[in-house]
Design an enzyme around this catalytic site. Sequence first.
Site, PDB file in Angstrom:
ATOM      1  N   MET B   1       0.859  -1.181   0.000  1.00 50.15           N
ATOM      2  CA  MET B   1       0.000   0.000   0.000  1.00 50.15           C
ATOM      3  C   MET B   1       0.896   1.233   0.000  1.00 50.15           C
ATOM      4  SD  MET B   1      -3.139  -1.094   2.474  1.00 50.15           S
ATOM      5  CE  MET B   1      -2.234  -1.153   4.017  1.00 50.15           C
ATOM      6  N   ASP B   2       1.628   1.420  -1.095  1.00 48.31           N
ATOM      7  CA  ASP B   2       2.632   2.481  -1.148  1.00 48.31           C
ATOM      8  C   ASP B   2       2.076   3.728  -1.820  1.00 48.31           C
ATOM      9  OD1 ASP B   2       5.958   2.775  -2.617  1.00 48.31           O
ATOM     10  OD2 ASP B   2       5.132   3.544  -0.737  1.00 48.31           O
ATOM     11  N   GLY B   3       2.441   4.907  -1.249  1.00 53.05           N
ATOM     12  CA  GLY B   3       2.080   6.130  -1.944  1.00 53.05           C
ATOM     13  C   GLY B   3       1.196   7.089  -1.172  1.00 53.05           C
TER      14      GLY B   3
END
Lengths: 255, 240
Positions: B1-3
């Site tokens: 769950m990057d960003g």
Amino acid sequence: MDFKKEVRIVCGWIAYFGDLLLRLLWHLVHVIISLFYFTLGIANALESYLISWGVLKRYRSLHVNKLRYLAIVVESEEAYETSKIIALLQWLADIGVKHVCLYDMEGILKKSKDFILAKVDGAVLYGETHENNKLLDQTHMTLEFASFCDGKEAVAKAANVLFMKYVKSGATDQNQKGHIFTESQMSEALKTIGSGGPEPDLLLVYGPARCHLGFPAWRIRYTEIVHMGPLKSMKYGSLIKAIHKFTRVQQNYGK
Amino acid sequence: MDGNRRYAKKKKLKDVMEGHEAGCLALMSIFVYCYELGVKFVTAYAFSIDNFKRRPEEVEKLMDLMMQKIQLLTTIVIRFGVRVHFCGNLQLLNSDVRAAAKKLMEDTCDNSNAVLTICIAYTSTDEIVHAIQQSCEEYYYGDKKCNGTSGSYYKKKKMMVNLVDLETNMYMAMTPCPDILIRTGGEDRLSNFLLWQTPCTHLSVMLSLWPEITLWNLVWAVLDFQRNHPYFQKKKKLLL
């Protein structure tokens, strides 16, 4: 009663044809996706030729010294193509990559190790270089060969090494349960059993799908993983592009 | 769950925590989409052990956010009959978050419609060391208990912590290996997530930032996986 039976039969046919229509639609979607990938493949091939010919300026200079350790994962069926593997390694040597780990799940590359080492100019087996080698000042390319058994099975062996040390140390007080091993001890244990290779900075996957195929888990914590497509269609320009992209990556390591 | 943080910067939000809030909402919606698609096991990488290196204020706010979201999650998962499992070194969390997580796990332990695993205070390498530790303790203390003897008996006996022991003691032991692993934010690495469980997993990279993920991104990942499904099945059979 006959009417109800007929309604059931009609509903059954509607469900059958509805299902058939959905399946046809699903196949159509996949045909479109395949066409998309085919077109993308042509565009990538064109780009890689432009890179190879030096037309695209930004790929002309490559800070390859940032790439300290490269891993290549090959689909085992393609690992039999030793001529392709040797060609790939020659490209890497020309680019200036000094340390490469070759991996395939079934250990086909391990079996071809001697042949590959003989055919690649200046290649030596990883671990046979001088004792104080820290992956620096290498004039030769070092090659490491790994397979699935160097992953999970190696961790199990290292677990036993740790366990033996723990039992021999006599520190077996029940109060110490839960805090006996650390990650650095685990790294040392893996080195003891000969599976303590360095963590690759970049892992190139040659195969039909983007998947690391069981490359030793302990070594790919922060490794950049790039899918290169099948080995049979490997291109020099794509290799340059993947390495170039890697040299521009910045990692936070969780911060 | 990057960003999440890049999302907050991109949308010019007042605080980076608003990015994390948006990320939590994205997780809820993606989970519901997965549930509707019939995906039985969903695992999310919520907080890495490496994330404790962030500024203490941000870590504290993240812990507070997790507390709020655990409470929100409770209503959703009970309604859908979902079992929730928190994976990771929960001892590193503050006592409130740990207690809330344990309560949610207990409250949902009998649910069986789907399993949502949230990796919190987790890294793969920590998971492996933990599994080794548990396996060794089971062998040593279990053996001592059965035999009623001291450790010296154990030294003489040939012991074997094997792969089955390690697999059983992994944090992720209750879920099967994932078919697809999605990383948003355009990054190509796994960042110490599920390294052990993904030898035959389709690794899908998405350029979208996590809070921007949509149903179409998910559908694309599934379709992409389906293209290579026979290949992955063949690889899984080799490992059996």
